[in-house]
Design a protein around this motif. Structure first.
Motif, mmCIF file in Angstrom:
data_model
loop_
_atom_site.group_PDB
_atom_site.id
_atom_site.type_symbol
_atom_site.label_atom_id
_atom_site.label_comp_id
_atom_site.label_asym_id
_atom_site.label_seq_id
_atom_site.Cartn_x
_atom_site.Cartn_y
_atom_site.Cartn_z
ATOM 1 N N MET A 1 0.840 -1.194 0.000
ATOM 2 C CA MET A 1 0.000 0.000 0.000
ATOM 3 C C MET A 1 0.878 1.247 0.000
ATOM 4 S SD MET A 1 -2.941 1.184 2.720
ATOM 5 C CE MET A 1 -3.939 -0.272 2.462
ATOM 6 N N TYR A 2 0.548 2.203 -0.841
ATOM 7 C CA TYR A 2 1.236 3.496 -0.976
ATOM 8 C C TYR A 2 2.637 3.389 -1.585
ATOM 9 C CZ TYR A 2 -2.511 4.918 2.191
ATOM 10 O OH TYR A 2 -3.735 5.136 2.771
ATOM 11 N N GLN A 3 3.040 2.197 -2.058
ATOM 12 C CA GLN A 3 4.370 2.085 -2.643
ATOM 13 C C GLN A 3 4.484 2.786 -3.987
ATOM 14 O OE1 GLN A 3 2.272 -0.437 -2.041
ATOM 15 N NE2 GLN A 3 2.611 -2.221 -3.368
ATOM 16 N N PHE A 4 3.335 3.153 -4.567
ATOM 17 C CA PHE A 4 3.367 3.901 -5.825
ATOM 18 C C PHE A 4 2.768 5.304 -5.675
ATOM 19 C CE2 PHE A 4 2.858 -0.666 -6.955
ATOM 20 C CZ PHE A 4 4.103 -0.850 -7.526
ATOM 21 N N ASP A 5 2.471 5.682 -4.443
ATOM 22 C CA ASP A 5 1.866 6.991 -4.184
ATOM 23 C C ASP A 5 2.929 8.080 -4.294
ATOM 24 O OD1 ASP A 5 0.567 9.281 -2.767
ATOM 25 O OD2 ASP A 5 -0.967 7.776 -2.351
ATOM 26 N N LYS A 6 2.626 9.147 -4.996
ATOM 27 C CA LYS A 6 3.613 10.207 -5.237
ATOM 28 C C LYS A 6 3.581 11.313 -4.195
ATOM 29 C CE LYS A 6 5.241 8.237 -8.874
ATOM 30 N NZ LYS A 6 6.571 7.592 -8.786
ATOM 31 N N ARG A 7 2.639 11.256 -3.280
ATOM 32 C CA ARG A 7 2.585 12.288 -2.239
ATOM 33 C C ARG A 7 3.760 12.149 -1.265
ATOM 34 N NH1 ARG A 7 -3.496 11.274 -0.284
ATOM 35 N NH2 ARG A 7 -2.793 9.137 -0.746
ATOM 36 N N ILE A 8 4.227 13.276 -0.767
ATOM 37 C CA ILE A 8 5.375 13.305 0.145
ATOM 38 C C ILE A 8 4.892 13.693 1.542
ATOM 39 C CG2 ILE A 8 7.552 14.450 0.698
ATOM 40 C CD1 ILE A 8 7.981 14.877 -2.284
ATOM 41 N N VAL A 9 5.379 12.956 2.532
ATOM 42 C CA VAL A 9 5.079 13.240 3.933
ATOM 43 C C VAL A 9 6.404 13.426 4.669
ATOM 44 C CG1 VAL A 9 4.098 12.342 6.082
ATOM 45 C CG2 VAL A 9 2.929 11.937 3.915
ATOM 46 N N MET A 10 6.513 14.515 5.417
ATOM 47 C CA MET A 10 7.705 14.740 6.237
ATOM 48 C C MET A 10 7.571 13.973 7.551
ATOM 49 S SD MET A 10 8.885 18.686 5.641
ATOM 50 C CE MET A 10 7.436 19.471 6.369
ATOM 51 N N ALA B 1 12.043 11.209 16.916
ATOM 52 C CA ALA B 1 12.245 12.083 18.069
ATOM 53 C C ALA B 1 12.873 11.334 19.232
ATOM 54 C CB ALA B 1 10.909 12.695 18.495
ATOM 55 N N GLY B 2 14.105 11.694 19.558
ATOM 56 C CA GLY B 2 14.777 11.145 20.727
ATOM 57 C C GLY B 2 15.023 12.229 21.747
ATOM 58 N N GLY B 3 15.441 11.835 22.925
ATOM 59 C CA GLY B 3 15.701 12.823 23.962
ATOM 60 C C GLY B 3 16.911 13.682 23.673
ATOM 61 N N THR B 4 17.848 13.146 22.864
ATOM 62 C CA THR B 4 19.084 13.881 22.554
ATOM 63 C C THR B 4 19.035 14.524 21.182
ATOM 64 O OG1 THR B 4 20.354 12.320 23.911
ATOM 65 C CG2 THR B 4 21.580 13.686 22.366
ATOM 66 N N ASN B 5 18.535 13.805 20.181
ATOM 67 C CA ASN B 5 18.511 14.317 18.811
ATOM 68 C C ASN B 5 17.147 14.116 18.167
ATOM 69 O OD1 ASN B 5 21.398 15.076 18.369
ATOM 70 N ND2 ASN B 5 21.723 12.914 18.782
ATOM 71 N N PHE B 6 16.801 15.025 17.253
ATOM 72 C CA PHE B 6 15.657 14.885 16.364
ATOM 73 C C PHE B 6 16.214 14.617 14.972
ATOM 74 C CE2 PHE B 6 12.823 17.997 18.968
ATOM 75 C CZ PHE B 6 12.599 16.999 19.911
ATOM 76 N N VAL B 7 15.683 13.594 14.304
ATOM 77 C CA VAL B 7 16.128 13.268 12.955
ATOM 78 C C VAL B 7 14.969 13.485 11.998
ATOM 79 C CG1 VAL B 7 17.143 11.523 11.462
ATOM 80 C CG2 VAL B 7 17.740 11.566 13.891
ATOM 81 N N PHE B 8 15.126 14.429 11.070
ATOM 82 C CA PHE B 8 14.077 14.832 10.142
ATOM 83 C C PHE B 8 14.307 14.187 8.776
ATOM 84 C CE2 PHE B 8 14.641 18.091 13.311
ATOM 85 C CZ PHE B 8 13.365 18.514 13.630
ATOM 86 N N SER B 9 13.208 13.831 8.105
ATOM 87 C CA SER B 9 13.321 13.278 6.769
ATOM 88 C C SER B 9 11.970 13.397 6.060
ATOM 89 C CB SER B 9 13.787 11.830 6.809
ATOM 90 O OG SER B 9 14.145 11.386 5.521
ATOM 91 N N ALA B 10 11.853 12.733 4.914
ATOM 92 C CA ALA B 10 10.602 12.741 4.160
ATOM 93 C C ALA B 10 10.496 11.447 3.372
ATOM 94 C CB ALA B 10 10.540 13.933 3.206
ATOM 95 N N ILE B 11 9.260 10.983 3.190
ATOM 96 C CA ILE B 11 9.001 9.706 2.520
ATOM 97 C C ILE B 11 8.035 9.913 1.360
ATOM 98 C CG2 ILE B 11 7.993 7.401 2.792
ATOM 99 C CD1 ILE B 11 8.935 7.377 5.636
ATOM 100 N N GLN B 12 8.330 9.244 0.264
ATOM 101 C CA GLN B 12 7.453 9.203 -0.909
ATOM 102 C C GLN B 12 7.473 7.779 -1.446
ATOM 103 O OE1 GLN B 12 8.884 11.008 -4.622
ATOM 104 N NE2 GLN B 12 6.886 12.002 -4.858
ATOM 105 N N ALA B 13 6.301 7.229 -1.690
ATOM 106 C CA ALA B 13 6.192 5.861 -2.202
ATOM 107 C C ALA B 13 6.976 4.863 -1.351
ATOM 108 C CB ALA B 13 6.651 5.810 -3.658
ATOM 109 N N ASN B 14 6.851 5.014 -0.036
ATOM 110 C CA ASN B 14 7.491 4.124 0.945
ATOM 111 C C ASN B 14 9.013 4.200 0.952
ATOM 112 O OD1 ASN B 14 5.025 3.224 1.855
ATOM 113 N ND2 ASN B 14 5.165 1.176 0.976
ATOM 114 N N GLN B 15 9.589 5.255 0.361
ATOM 115 C CA GLN B 15 11.035 5.399 0.327
ATOM 116 C C GLN B 15 11.446 6.789 0.818
ATOM 117 O OE1 GLN B 15 13.090 2.871 -0.524
ATOM 118 N NE2 GLN B 15 11.340 1.543 -1.004
#
Length: 367
Positions: free
Chosen positions: A1-10, A14-28
């Motif tokens: 599901m959603y492996q071919f979806d072109k929408r992007i979600v950021m 969230a950890g106590g020491t660092n926040f790691v930000f990224s974005a996913i499109q089509a499960n990647q």
């Protein structure tokens, strides 16, 4: 599901020491993760980190994201995006409306959930659930599973439930909170007292009598492996105790969920030491007051990491029986069974995919 979806979600880890930000499109992942100090003790700086992190991600995207979705520690009112009094993020005290704050800043929907929930959802969407169903298909079996219980052994004992493809949030956003189940042996304690990092450290100290050494779970594992000096019997007993307690809790939960179980988290490297007692608990017996004994579960539990168990699970015991008074036959599955799997996606990836899928599913429902 959603492996071919072109929408992007950021997304955000969230950890106590660092926040790691990224974005996913089509499960990647479509941008390299951006790690920033969380500034957890200063609310203003922490919120600035959120803005800077997501803005940096947006600037690297080829098109605008449709939502922000991530896991964040509780206690929280996840439905309304309000974070409560977090023990490891001291800036969040008294209730901080993090979701609405980010929505105002970026003008897109924001979804916040528990990491156990999103782990389960990620495994249901793109992990163990579709993998096992594909194995059924490849073997020619008509059997398919639709429900899943996801549990994590890490800092604590996390959990999430997916029913027929939908994440079970609960009316108060507390669905799947396994950590509060009653302890099997210490009836006035929570189950998390024997499942998780702190629990392992406590149990090893008690079983070994060594209350001076500040050992990590990796240290205890290395003692069990005989690559580090220590009390091997205590190390083995520690992992077995965790497996037994986790198995007891999972047995209660899966009686309601009746689906596959997938386990993830930072302690999975020691699976060979706790899985035997976990499986023994699931497939053990329970009794009535009159002494009558019968299986703990209605279902036989199979360890899907073990090849023979996996083959037996896939094969099942399906037969055909005659419909009385006719020449028809119907399928009769005489053995109820569930599978216990270990995450192949990895906990972080499963959570990220769960966050991505949850956002898209919510957006589709609102269209």
């Amino acid at each position: 599901m959603y492996q071919f979806d072109k929408r992007i979600v950021m997304t955000l880890d969230a950890g106590g020491t660092n926040f790691v930000f990224s974005a996913i499109q089509a499960n990647q992942l479509v941008v390299s993760p951006i790690s920033l100090p969380s500034n957890a003790d200063n609310l203003d700086k922490c919120l600035e980190t959120f803005i800077f992190g997501f803005t940096t991600v947006i600037n690297e995207l080829s098109e605008a994201p449709v939502a922000i979705s991530f896991a964040f520690p509780g206690p929280a009112d996840y439905v309304n995006g309000v974070i409560g009094d977090l023990p490891n993020l001291k800036a969040f005290r008294g209730g901080i409306a993090l979701g609405p704050f980010l929505e105002n800043k970026f003008n897109i929907p924001v979804f916040i959930n528990n990491d156990g929930d999103l782990f389960a959802y990620g495994e249901a969407i793109a992990g163990v659930l579709p993998e096992i169903n594909q194995k059924f298909s490849d073997s020619g079996s008509p059997r398919r599973y639709k429900n899943l219980l996801g549990v994590t052994f890490g800092t604590g004992f996390g959990g999430g439930i997916v029913i027929n493809g939908n994440l079970h949030i609960g009316d108060n956003g507390s669905g799947g909170d396994l950590w509060m189940f009653r302890h099997k042996k210490f009836r006035d304690c929570i189950t998390e007292e024997s499942v998780g990092i702190s629990a392992l450290k406590r149990m090893y100290a008690e079983f070994s009598g060594d209350f001076q050494s500040d050992l990590t779970p990796k240290d205890i594992f290395d003692i069990a492996e005989e690559v580090k000096k220590g009390n091997k019997d205590a190390a083995l007993r520690t992992f077995a105790e965790m497996g037994e307690e986790a198995g007891d809790t999972i047995a209660h939960a899966v009686s309601l969920v009746d689906g596959l179980v997938v386990i993830g988290g930072g302690l999975m490297g020691a699976a060979k030491y706790f899985m035997p007692s976990l499986m023994n608990e699931l497939n053990g017996n329970i009794r009535k007051l009159n002494g009558e004994s019968f299986p703990r579960l209605e279902m036989t539990a199979y360890n899907l990491v073990v090849e023979n168990d996996l083959n037996l699970f896939l094969k099942g015991s399906s037969t055909f029986v005659n419909v009385l008074g006719s020449d028809k036959k119907v399928n009769y599955n005489s053995e109820k069974r569930i599978g216990i799997a270990i995450s192949k996606l990895g906990t972080s990836k499963a959570i990220a995919l769960g966050a991505y899928a949850f956002a898209l599913h919510a957006l589709d429902l609102n269209e």
